[in-house]
Motif scaffolding. Structure first.
Motif, mmCIF file in Angstrom:
data_model
loop_
_atom_site.group_PDB
_atom_site.id
_atom_site.type_symbol
_atom_site.label_atom_id
_atom_site.label_comp_id
_atom_site.label_asym_id
_atom_site.label_seq_id
_atom_site.Cartn_x
_atom_site.Cartn_y
_atom_site.Cartn_z
ATOM 1 N N LYS A 1 -0.821 3.201 -6.046
ATOM 2 C CA LYS A 1 -2.228 3.667 -7.101
ATOM 3 C C LYS A 1 -2.209 3.299 -8.189
ATOM 4 N N SER B 1 0.823 -1.394 -0.445
ATOM 5 C CA SER B 1 0.016 -0.040 -0.081
ATOM 6 C C SER B 1 0.912 0.972 0.418
ATOM 7 N N GLY B 2 0.330 2.163 -0.780
ATOM 8 C CA GLY B 2 0.963 3.602 -0.175
ATOM 9 C C GLY B 2 1.814 3.675 1.087
ATOM 10 N N SER B 3 0.993 3.548 2.268
ATOM 11 C CA SER B 3 1.131 3.911 3.638
ATOM 12 C C SER B 3 3.080 3.282 4.174
ATOM 13 N N ASP C 1 7.022 11.685 -2.575
ATOM 14 C CA ASP C 1 5.817 10.292 -2.851
ATOM 15 C C ASP C 1 4.925 10.400 -4.079
ATOM 16 N N VAL D 1 5.399 4.219 2.130
ATOM 17 C CA VAL D 1 6.532 5.956 2.502
ATOM 18 C C VAL D 1 6.960 5.220 3.371
ATOM 19 N N GLU E 1 5.188 15.480 -1.868
ATOM 20 C CA GLU E 1 4.639 14.949 -2.773
ATOM 21 C C GLU E 1 4.832 15.487 -3.980
ATOM 22 N N SER F 1 -4.495 14.677 -2.281
ATOM 23 C CA SER F 1 -6.097 14.895 -2.298
ATOM 24 C C SER F 1 -5.896 15.274 -1.252
ATOM 25 N N VAL G 1 2.902 8.200 -4.385
ATOM 26 C CA VAL G 1 1.846 7.578 -5.122
ATOM 27 C C VAL G 1 0.626 7.955 -5.471
ATOM 28 N N MET G 2 0.116 8.603 -5.641
ATOM 29 C CA MET G 2 -0.835 9.296 -6.486
ATOM 30 C C MET G 2 -1.214 10.146 -7.543
ATOM 31 N N TRP H 1 -0.481 14.761 2.567
ATOM 32 C CA TRP H 1 -1.142 13.395 2.572
ATOM 33 C C TRP H 1 -0.261 11.609 2.305
ATOM 34 N N HIS H 2 0.338 11.066 3.653
ATOM 35 C CA HIS H 2 1.748 10.237 3.055
ATOM 36 C C HIS H 2 0.703 8.907 3.650
ATOM 37 N N GLY H 3 -0.607 9.038 4.489
ATOM 38 C CA GLY H 3 -1.294 7.864 4.358
ATOM 39 C C GLY H 3 -1.048 7.732 6.217
HETATM 40 N N1 PMP Z 1 0.544 9.240 -0.230
HETATM 41 C C1 PMP Z 1 -0.345 10.178 -0.994
HETATM 42 C C2 PMP Z 1 0.761 10.957 -1.716
HETATM 43 C C3 PMP Z 1 -1.129 9.267 -1.170
HETATM 44 O O1 PMP Z 1 -1.860 10.402 -1.794
HETATM 45 C C4 PMP Z 1 -1.408 7.907 -0.222
HETATM 46 C C5 PMP Z 1 -3.022 7.919 -0.741
HETATM 47 N N2 PMP Z 1 -4.480 8.796 -0.674
HETATM 48 C C6 PMP Z 1 -1.242 7.290 0.222
HETATM 49 C C7 PMP Z 1 -0.009 8.081 0.457
HETATM 50 C C8 PMP Z 1 -0.820 6.236 1.343
HETATM 51 O O2 PMP Z 1 -1.248 5.090 0.378
HETATM 52 P P1 PMP Z 1 -2.579 3.655 1.276
HETATM 53 O O3 PMP Z 1 -4.048 4.705 1.357
HETATM 54 O O4 PMP Z 1 -2.349 2.766 -0.359
HETATM 55 O O5 PMP Z 1 -1.823 3.247 2.080
#
Ligand code: PMP
Length: 465
Positions: A279, A105-107, A250, A110, A216, A221, A252-253, A141-143
Motif C-alpha cells: 500500500k 500487490s499485497g496478496s 505482514d 504474502v 500483521e 482491516s 502491507v497495511m 487479513w493477508h489478501g
Molecule cells: N496484507 C494485509 C495486512 C493487508 O491489509 C492487505 C490488503 N488490505 C493485503 C495483505 C492484501 O493486499 P492486496 O489487496 O494489495 O492484495
C-alpha cells in the motif's frame, strides 16, 4: 446501427452494477466524482495514498520512466530503477533485511513470503521439507489470493472458496487490548498467556512441521488497528526461535510509515525473518508491493547455491518502481513520518475527546495515522451489532452523501465476532491540522446521524438497545 456505449461494465462485487461513486480525479486528499461531489478521503483509499492523489514530483518521475523504459522482463533483466528501489528499501532497514523482492500487490507479496519461507527450509544444509504448516492469527487479513486467504480469518471472503484453498494454516489469538485482555489481567500476564497459546499450537501441530508464524505487526482491516501490547512480539519471536520456525510480519497495511516508523516492527524491539510491504510503498501511483528478507535467511539461501522457484511477468515493474522510489524519497526528504506521528497523535486525541462518550462507540484505538473506531451495542459487554444490520456499510454510504462527503474504510463485523463493526480513519501523511479537524467533524456527524436516523429505530424494534 451504432451500439450504445454500455454502462456498468466494470465488474466488482455486485454482478448487476458497481454501486460505488465514479471518481473522475484526485486532488490532494480529495476525490472528485463524476456527479460533482468532492470527497475528503479520510482513508487514503485503503491506507494507500499516503502522498494524496496529485503529487507532481511522483507524476513526473513516472512519466520520465515511461519515456525511458516502460517494461523489462524480471527474469531476463534488472530495471535500474527497480534495483535503486530495492537498495533504498534495504538501506531503510539499516541492512537488517538484505534483499527485496518487488511484486504487484499485497496478496502476491504474502504468497511470495510463504513460498520463500518454505524454500528456506528446503534448501537448508540439513533440509527440513516437512515444515509446511503456518500459524496465523484470529482477525487476520493477508489478501485475497488462495494462499493468502488461507492465512486470513475473514470468513465472508474465505468460506465461498474453502474447497479450493490450501489447508496449510491454523490460528492462535491475536493481541487485542480491547477484545483479548481480560479484566484485571496485566499486559505482562496477557503476553505470557498468548505466548503459551502459541507454544501449545506448535506442540499440537508438531514443532518440526511449522514453517512460520505469520502476523500483521499492527492488525489492519479485519481487526481494526489492533496495537500489540509491549513485549508481545519479542515473546512470539522467542517461541518461533525455540522451535526453529520463522517469523513473517505482514506490513502491507501498517508499514512504510503509516504507524509512525517506516517499518512497524521498529517499535516492537524485534526484526522479522521476512516482511511484506505494499500500500504506502507506492502510495497508489503504481501497483507495487515488496517482500524484504532478513540477511540471515539470504546468507543461508546463498550458501545453498539453489534458486527461488518463483517468477511473474510484472514483478519489479519499472513504472511502479519509479513511482515507489520517488514516493519513498519524498517521505524521507519531507520528513513525513514525523508528520504522521504529530498528526496521528492529534487525530487520536480529537477522535477520543469527540466520540468516546457516544453510547455505541466501544473503542477508539490506533497508532500514527492509523486509527479505528469500533461500534458495540453495549459498552460494558462489548457485544457487537448483529452483522445483518450492516452498520459499517450504512456509515460508509452516509459518508459518501452530499453534506458529509467523507470516505471511510468500512470493515464490518463478519470476523467471527473477533471485532465488531469498525471503520478505519487513516488519512494521507500530508494531512494538516485543519484537515484533521474537518475529518473529526465529518466522522462525528456520520456516526451520530447514522445511529440516530437508521440504526436506533431498528435497535429499539429488535429490543437490542
Ligand atoms: N496484507 C494485509 C495486512 C493487508 O491489509 C492487505 C490488503 N488490505 C493485503 C495483505 C492484501 O493486499 P492486496 O489487496 O494489495 O492484495
Amino acid at each position: 446501427m451504432e451500439l450504445e456505449t454500455p454502462k456498468n461494465s466494470l465488474l466488482y462485487r455486485d454482478f448487476e452494477s458497481h454501486p460505488a461513486a465514479v471518481v473522475k480525479c484526485g486532488r490532494g486528499i480529495y476525490l472528485e466524482t463524476e456527479d460533482g461531489r468532492t470527497i475528503l478521503d479520510a482513508t487514503s483509499g485503503a491506507a494507500v495514498a499516503c502522498l494524496g492523489y496529485d503529487n507532481r514530483e511522483v507524476q513526473t518521475a513516472v512519466a520520465r520512466q515511461l519515456m525511458d523504459l516502460s517494461y523489462c522482463h524480471p527474469g531476463f533483466y534488472k530495471a535500474k530503477v527497480a534495483e535503486d528501489l530495492a537498495s533504498f528499501l534495504v538501506n531503510s532497514t539499516h541492512g537488517l533485511m538484505s534483499k527485496a523482492i518487488l511484486c504487484g500487490s499485497g496478496s502476491e507479496a504474502v504468497e511470495v513470503a510463504v513460498k520463500l519461507a518454505k524454500t528456506y527450509f528446503t534448501h537448508l544444509r540439513s533440509p527440513q521439507p516437512e515444515r509446511t504448516h503456518f500459524i496465523a492469527r484470529t482477525g487476520a487479513w493477508h489478501g485475497a489470493t488462495l494462499g493468502a486467504l488461507t492465512l486470513g480469518d475473514f470468513k465472508g471472503r474465505k468460506d465461498p472458496f474453502v474447497d479450493l484453498i490450501p489447508q496449510m494454516a491454523s490460528r492462535v489469538s491475536a493481541c487485542s487490548t480491547y477484545r483479548g485482555l481480560r479484566e484485571g489481567e496485566s499486559e505482562e500476564a496477557y503476553v505470557r498467556r498468548l505466548a503459551q497459546e502459541l507454544d501449545d499450537e506448535f506442540q499440537k501441530i508438531g514443532p518440526h512441521k511449522v514453517c512460520a508464524f505469520v502476523a500483521e505487526t499492527v492488525g489492519g482491516s479485519a481487526s481494526g488497528c489492533a496495537i500489540p501490547v509491549p513485549g508481545y512480539f519479542p515473546a512470539m519471536k522467542a517461541i518461533c526461535a525455540k522451535y526453529g520456525a520463522l517469523l513473517i510480519l505482514d506490513e502491507v497495511m501498517c508499514g512504510m510509515g503509516r504507524t509512525g516508523t517506516l517499518h512497524a516492527w521498529e517499535q516492537e524491539s524485534i526484526v522479522p525473518d521476512i516482511q511484506t510491504i505494499g500500500k504506502g510503498l507506492g502510495s497508489g501511483y503504481g501497483a507495487i508491493s515488496a517482500v524484504l528478507v532478513n540477511a540471515n535467511l539470504i546468507n543461508s539461501l546463498k550458501a545453498s547455491g539453489k534458486l527461488f522457484a518463483h517468477g511473474q511477468t510484472y514483478m519489479a515493474h519499472p513504472l511502479a518502481a519509479a513511482a515507489a522510489l520517488r514516493v519513498q524519497q519524498i517521505i524521507q526528504e519531507e520528513n513525513l513520518v514525523a508528520n504522521v506521528c504529530k498528526m496521528g497523535d492529534y487525530l487520536g486525541q480529537r477522535l477520543k475527546s469527540r466520540l468516546s462518550s457516544h453510547p455505541f462507540v466501544g473503542d477508539i484505538r490506533g497508532r500514527g495515522l492509523f486509527w479505528a473506531i469500533e461500534f458495540v451495542v453495549d459498552k460494558h459487554s462489548k457485544k457487537p451489532f448483529p452483522t445483518s444490520l450492516g452498520i459499517n456499510g450504512k456509515m460508509h454510504t452516509r459518508g459518501m452523501k452530499k453534506g458529509y462527503e467523507i470516505a471511510l474504510f468500512n470493515a464490518n463485523g463478519t470476523y467471527d465476532g473477533y471485532a465488531g463493526d469498525h471503520f478505519l480513519v487513516c488519512p494521507p501523511y500530508i494531512v494538516t491540522e485543519a484537515e484533521v479537524d474537518d475529518i473529526v467533524e465529518r466522522v462525528s456527524r456520520v456516526i451520530k446521524d447514522t445511529f440516530a436516523g437508521i440504526v436506533e429505530p431498528i435497535l429499539k424494534g429488535q429490543g437490542l438497545s
